[in-house]
Design a protein around this motif. Structure first.
Motif, PDB file in Angstrom:
ATOM      1  N   LEU A   1       0.710  -1.195  -0.206  1.00 25.83           N
ATOM      2  CA  LEU A   1      -0.066  -0.297  -0.003  1.00 25.83           C
ATOM      3  C   LEU A   1       0.772   1.364   0.194  1.00 25.83           C
ATOM      4  CD1 LEU A   1      -3.073   1.147   0.220  1.00 25.83           C
ATOM      5  CD2 LEU A   1      -2.634   0.885   2.568  1.00 25.83           C
ATOM      6  N   ILE A   2       1.854   1.016   0.849  1.00 28.18           N
ATOM      7  CA  ILE A   2       2.964   2.334   0.724  1.00 28.18           C
ATOM      8  C   ILE A   2       3.484   2.644  -0.588  1.00 28.18           C
ATOM      9  CG2 ILE A   2       5.002   3.246   1.781  1.00 28.18           C
ATOM     10  CD1 ILE A   2       4.203   1.793   4.369  1.00 28.18           C
ATOM     11  N   PHE A   3       3.920   1.477  -1.237  1.00 27.41           N
ATOM     12  CA  PHE A   3       4.452   1.564  -2.512  1.00 27.41           C
ATOM     13  C   PHE A   3       3.487   2.115  -3.641  1.00 27.41           C
ATOM     14  CE2 PHE A   3       5.253  -0.574  -6.783  1.00 27.41           C
ATOM     15  CZ  PHE A   3       6.410   0.391  -6.951  1.00 27.41           C
ATOM     16  N   THR A   4       2.139   1.544  -3.272  1.00 26.78           N
ATOM     17  CA  THR A   4       1.122   2.195  -4.424  1.00 26.78           C
ATOM     18  C   THR A   4       0.873   3.509  -4.179  1.00 26.78           C
ATOM     19  OG1 THR A   4       0.160  -0.193  -4.352  1.00 26.78           O
ATOM     20  CG2 THR A   4      -1.247   1.695  -4.958  1.00 26.78           C
ATOM     21  N   LEU A   5       0.735   4.063  -3.098  1.00 23.26           N
ATOM     22  CA  LEU A   5       0.774   5.329  -2.518  1.00 23.26           C
ATOM     23  C   LEU A   5       2.012   6.245  -3.373  1.00 23.26           C
ATOM     24  CD1 LEU A   5      -0.957   7.686  -1.144  1.00 23.26           C
ATOM     25  CD2 LEU A   5       0.662   7.119   0.724  1.00 23.26           C
TER      26      LEU A   5
ATOM     27  N   PHE B   1       1.557   6.281  -6.987  1.00 22.57           N
ATOM     28  CA  PHE B   1       0.465   7.272  -7.607  1.00 22.57           C
ATOM     29  C   PHE B   1       0.979   8.780  -7.494  1.00 22.57           C
ATOM     30  CE2 PHE B   1      -2.622  10.079  -6.128  1.00 22.57           C
ATOM     31  CZ  PHE B   1      -3.743   9.984  -7.146  1.00 22.57           C
ATOM     32  N   MET B   2       1.557   9.047  -6.404  1.00 25.68           N
ATOM     33  CA  MET B   2       2.010  10.218  -6.252  1.00 25.68           C
ATOM     34  C   MET B   2       3.164  10.836  -7.302  1.00 25.68           C
ATOM     35  SD  MET B   2       0.611  11.693  -3.803  1.00 25.68           S
ATOM     36  CE  MET B   2       1.595  13.318  -3.312  1.00 25.68           C
ATOM     37  N   ASN B   3       3.815   9.737  -7.484  1.00 23.65           N
ATOM     38  CA  ASN B   3       4.917   9.923  -8.565  1.00 23.65           C
ATOM     39  C   ASN B   3       4.075  10.503 -10.008  1.00 23.65           C
ATOM     40  OD1 ASN B   3       7.417  10.015  -9.857  1.00 23.65           O
ATOM     41  ND2 ASN B   3       7.116   7.771 -10.646  1.00 23.65           N
ATOM     42  N   ASN B   4       3.442   9.797 -10.407  1.00 28.24           N
ATOM     43  CA  ASN B   4       2.545  10.141 -11.490  1.00 28.24           C
ATOM     44  C   ASN B   4       1.532  11.409 -11.394  1.00 28.24           C
ATOM     45  OD1 ASN B   4       3.316   7.998 -13.114  1.00 28.24           O
ATOM     46  ND2 ASN B   4       1.991   6.802 -12.318  1.00 28.24           N
ATOM     47  N   PHE B   5       1.015  11.476 -10.148  1.00 25.07           N
ATOM     48  CA  PHE B   5      -0.189  12.607  -9.848  1.00 25.07           C
ATOM     49  C   PHE B   5       0.680  13.876  -9.644  1.00 25.07           C
ATOM     50  CE2 PHE B   5      -2.277  15.356  -6.793  1.00 25.07           C
ATOM     51  CZ  PHE B   5      -3.657  15.316  -7.480  1.00 25.07           C
ATOM     52  N   MET B   6       1.798  14.011  -9.311  1.00 26.70           N
ATOM     53  CA  MET B   6       2.721  15.312  -8.875  1.00 26.70           C
ATOM     54  C   MET B   6       3.594  15.893 -10.091  1.00 26.70           C
ATOM     55  SD  MET B   6       1.529  16.259  -6.089  1.00 26.70           S
ATOM     56  CE  MET B   6       2.807  17.452  -5.819  1.00 26.70           C
ATOM     57  N   THR B   7       3.433  15.071 -11.101  1.00 24.01           N
ATOM     58  CA  THR B   7       4.165  15.434 -12.347  1.00 24.01           C
ATOM     59  C   THR B   7       3.721  17.100 -12.923  1.00 24.01           C
ATOM     60  OG1 THR B   7       4.645  13.481 -13.188  1.00 24.01           O
ATOM     61  CG2 THR B   7       5.136  14.983 -14.675  1.00 24.01           C
ATOM     62  N   PHE B   8       2.489  17.349 -12.924  1.00 22.22           N
ATOM     63  CA  PHE B   8       1.907  18.547 -13.362  1.00 22.22           C
ATOM     64  C   PHE B   8       2.298  19.526 -12.314  1.00 22.22           C
ATOM     65  CE2 PHE B   8      -1.518  21.659 -13.686  1.00 22.22           C
ATOM     66  CZ  PHE B   8      -1.267  22.152 -14.906  1.00 22.22           C
ATOM     67  N   PRO B   9       1.833  19.501 -11.111  1.00 26.44           N
ATOM     68  CA  PRO B   9       2.103  20.414 -10.113  1.00 26.44           C
ATOM     69  C   PRO B   9       3.699  20.546  -9.933  1.00 26.44           C
ATOM     70  CG  PRO B   9       0.584  18.849  -8.918  1.00 26.44           C
ATOM     71  CD  PRO B   9       1.090  18.295 -10.333  1.00 26.44           C
ATOM     72  N   THR B  10       4.572  20.014 -10.049  1.00 20.58           N
ATOM     73  CA  THR B  10       5.780  20.147  -9.732  1.00 20.58           C
ATOM     74  C   THR B  10       6.499  20.700 -10.929  1.00 20.58           C
ATOM     75  OG1 THR B  10       6.526  17.917 -10.567  1.00 20.58           O
ATOM     76  CG2 THR B  10       6.390  18.084  -8.045  1.00 20.58           C
TER      77      THR B  10
ATOM     78  N   LEU C   1       5.729   5.996   7.412  1.00 21.76           N
ATOM     79  CA  LEU C   1       6.368   5.741   6.254  1.00 21.76           C
ATOM     80  C   LEU C   1       5.002   6.104   4.992  1.00 21.76           C
ATOM     81  CD1 LEU C   1       7.862   1.934   6.443  1.00 21.76           C
ATOM     82  CD2 LEU C   1       9.053   4.292   5.946  1.00 21.76           C
ATOM     83  N   PHE C   2       4.016   6.326   5.632  1.00 21.93           N
ATOM     84  CA  PHE C   2       2.881   6.748   4.705  1.00 21.93           C
ATOM     85  C   PHE C   2       3.111   8.336   4.291  1.00 21.93           C
ATOM     86  CE2 PHE C   2       0.531   3.058   6.155  1.00 21.93           C
ATOM     87  CZ  PHE C   2       0.123   2.441   4.922  1.00 21.93           C
ATOM     88  N   LEU C   3       3.833   8.911   5.116  1.00 24.36           N
ATOM     89  CA  LEU C   3       4.321  10.352   4.810  1.00 24.36           C
ATOM     90  C   LEU C   3       5.416  10.510   4.372  1.00 24.36           C
ATOM     91  CD1 LEU C   3       3.996  13.440   5.587  1.00 24.36           C
ATOM     92  CD2 LEU C   3       5.258  13.100   7.580  1.00 24.36           C
ATOM     93  N   ALA C   4       6.498   9.300   4.268  1.00 25.07           N
ATOM     94  CA  ALA C   4       7.788   9.537   3.675  1.00 25.07           C
ATOM     95  C   ALA C   4       7.791   9.215   2.502  1.00 25.07           C
ATOM     96  CB  ALA C   4       8.640   8.612   4.697  1.00 25.07           C
TER      97      ALA C   4
ATOM     98  N   VAL D   1      13.405  -1.830  -8.117  1.00 23.32           N
ATOM     99  CA  VAL D   1      14.269  -2.051  -6.882  1.00 23.32           C
ATOM    100  C   VAL D   1      13.182  -2.466  -5.875  1.00 23.32           C
ATOM    101  CG1 VAL D   1      15.660  -0.867  -5.148  1.00 23.32           C
ATOM    102  CG2 VAL D   1      15.778  -0.454  -7.341  1.00 23.32           C
ATOM    103  N   PHE D   2      11.971  -2.054  -5.942  1.00 22.20           N
ATOM    104  CA  PHE D   2      11.246  -2.639  -4.884  1.00 22.20           C
ATOM    105  C   PHE D   2      10.736  -3.995  -5.187  1.00 22.20           C
ATOM    106  CE2 PHE D   2       6.408  -3.496  -4.418  1.00 22.20           C
ATOM    107  CZ  PHE D   2       6.364  -3.385  -3.086  1.00 22.20           C
TER     108      PHE D   2
END
Length: 126
Positions: A19-23, A26-35, A73-76, A119-120
Protein backbone atom coordinates in the motif's frame (compact mmCIF):
# COMPACT_ATOMS: atom_id res chain seq x y z
CA UNK A 1 5.40 -22.31 23.41
CA UNK A 2 5.52 -22.26 19.63
CA UNK A 3 7.93 -23.95 17.33
CA UNK A 4 11.25 -22.09 17.13
CA UNK A 5 11.63 -22.76 13.44
CA UNK A 6 8.18 -21.68 12.28
CA UNK A 7 8.07 -18.59 10.12
CA UNK A 8 5.93 -15.72 11.37
CA UNK A 9 3.04 -14.56 9.22
CA UNK A 10 4.03 -11.28 7.60
CA UNK A 11 0.97 -10.96 5.38
CA UNK A 12 -0.34 -7.81 7.10
CA UNK A 13 3.09 -6.17 6.95
CA UNK A 14 3.48 -7.15 3.29
CA UNK A 15 0.07 -5.67 2.42
CA UNK A 16 0.96 -2.45 4.23
CA UNK A 17 4.29 -2.27 2.39
CA UNK A 18 2.47 -2.75 -0.94
CA UNK A 19 0.00 0.00 0.00
CA UNK A 20 2.86 2.37 0.78
CA UNK A 21 4.47 1.54 -2.58
CA UNK A 22 1.14 2.08 -4.37
CA UNK A 23 0.75 5.47 -2.69
CA UNK A 24 4.28 6.44 -3.70
CA UNK A 25 3.72 5.29 -7.30
CA UNK A 26 0.47 7.21 -7.53
CA UNK A 27 2.11 10.36 -6.18
CA UNK A 28 4.90 9.97 -8.71
CA UNK A 29 2.44 10.23 -11.60
CA UNK A 30 -0.01 12.62 -9.96
CA UNK A 31 2.57 15.20 -8.90
CA UNK A 32 4.22 15.60 -12.30
CA UNK A 33 1.96 18.49 -13.32
CA UNK A 34 2.13 20.46 -10.01
CA UNK A 35 5.90 20.05 -9.77
CA UNK A 36 6.25 21.10 -13.41
CA UNK A 37 4.29 24.23 -12.57
CA UNK A 38 6.56 24.92 -9.59
CA UNK A 39 9.60 24.51 -11.83
CA UNK A 40 8.15 26.77 -14.53
CA UNK A 41 6.93 29.44 -12.10
CA UNK A 42 9.83 29.58 -9.64
CA UNK A 43 12.70 28.34 -11.83
CA UNK A 44 15.48 25.85 -11.13
CA UNK A 45 16.93 27.07 -7.81
CA UNK A 46 13.66 27.20 -5.89
CA UNK A 47 12.46 23.93 -7.40
CA UNK A 48 15.71 22.23 -6.40
CA UNK A 49 15.54 23.63 -2.86
CA UNK A 50 12.01 22.28 -2.51
CA UNK A 51 13.17 18.93 -3.89
CA UNK A 52 16.09 18.84 -1.46
CA UNK A 53 13.76 19.61 1.45
CA UNK A 54 11.25 16.89 0.54
CA UNK A 55 13.87 14.28 -0.34
CA UNK A 56 16.04 14.90 2.74
CA UNK A 57 13.07 14.99 5.11
CA UNK A 58 11.69 11.76 3.65
CA UNK A 59 15.07 10.05 3.86
CA UNK A 60 15.47 11.06 7.51
CA UNK A 61 11.95 9.84 8.33
CA UNK A 62 12.71 6.49 6.70
CA UNK A 63 16.07 6.25 8.48
CA UNK A 64 14.58 6.84 11.92
CA UNK A 65 11.37 4.85 11.49
CA UNK A 66 11.00 1.85 13.75
CA UNK A 67 8.38 -0.88 13.92
CA UNK A 68 6.36 1.27 16.32
CA UNK A 69 6.42 4.34 14.09
CA UNK A 70 6.03 2.56 10.74
CA UNK A 71 2.94 4.64 9.97
CA UNK A 72 5.35 7.49 9.18
CA UNK A 73 6.25 5.66 5.97
CA UNK A 74 2.87 6.78 4.62
CA UNK A 75 4.19 10.34 4.92
CA UNK A 76 7.76 9.64 3.85
CA UNK A 77 7.12 7.84 0.55
CA UNK A 78 4.97 10.56 -1.05
CA UNK A 79 7.54 13.14 0.07
CA UNK A 80 10.29 11.01 -1.46
CA UNK A 81 8.45 10.77 -4.77
CA UNK A 82 7.69 14.52 -4.86
CA UNK A 83 11.35 15.29 -4.29
CA UNK A 84 12.37 12.69 -6.84
CA UNK A 85 10.07 13.96 -9.59
CA UNK A 86 11.27 17.52 -8.97
CA UNK A 87 14.87 16.35 -9.30
CA UNK A 88 14.01 14.53 -12.52
CA UNK A 89 12.27 17.54 -14.05
CA UNK A 90 15.09 19.93 -13.14
CA UNK A 91 17.77 17.48 -14.32
CA UNK A 92 16.21 17.15 -17.77
CA UNK A 93 17.85 20.48 -18.64
CA UNK A 94 21.18 18.67 -18.73
CA UNK A 95 20.14 17.17 -22.06
CA UNK A 96 20.53 20.62 -23.61
CA UNK A 97 24.28 20.40 -23.07
CA UNK A 98 24.65 17.50 -25.50
CA UNK A 99 23.30 18.96 -28.75
CA UNK A 100 22.35 16.11 -31.10
CA UNK A 101 22.34 13.58 -28.24
CA UNK A 102 19.85 15.60 -26.18
CA UNK A 103 17.03 13.07 -26.52
CA UNK A 104 19.37 10.18 -25.60
CA UNK A 105 20.39 11.89 -22.36
CA UNK A 106 16.79 12.70 -21.46
CA UNK A 107 15.81 9.09 -22.19
CA UNK A 108 18.62 7.82 -19.96
CA UNK A 109 17.43 10.06 -17.12
CA UNK A 110 13.85 8.88 -17.49
CA UNK A 111 14.93 5.24 -17.68
CA UNK A 112 17.05 5.51 -14.56
CA UNK A 113 14.20 7.18 -12.68
CA UNK A 114 11.55 4.73 -13.84
CA UNK A 115 13.69 1.67 -13.17
CA UNK A 116 13.56 2.49 -9.46
CA UNK A 117 10.27 0.61 -9.35
CA UNK A 118 12.18 -2.56 -10.16
CA UNK A 119 14.22 -2.06 -6.98
CA UNK A 120 11.00 -2.48 -4.97
CA UNK A 121 10.34 -5.80 -6.65
CA UNK A 122 13.89 -7.01 -6.03
CA UNK A 123 13.77 -6.01 -2.35
CA UNK A 124 10.37 -7.61 -1.92
CA UNK A 125 11.55 -10.88 -3.47
CA UNK A 126 14.68 -10.94 -1.33
Amino acid sequence: MGDLFSTPDCKAQDERFSLIFTLGSFMNNFMTFPTGYIFDRFKTTVARLIAIFFYTTATLIIAFTSAGSAVLLFLAMPMLTIGGILFLITNLQIGNLFGQHRSTIITLYNGAFDSSSAVFLIIKLL
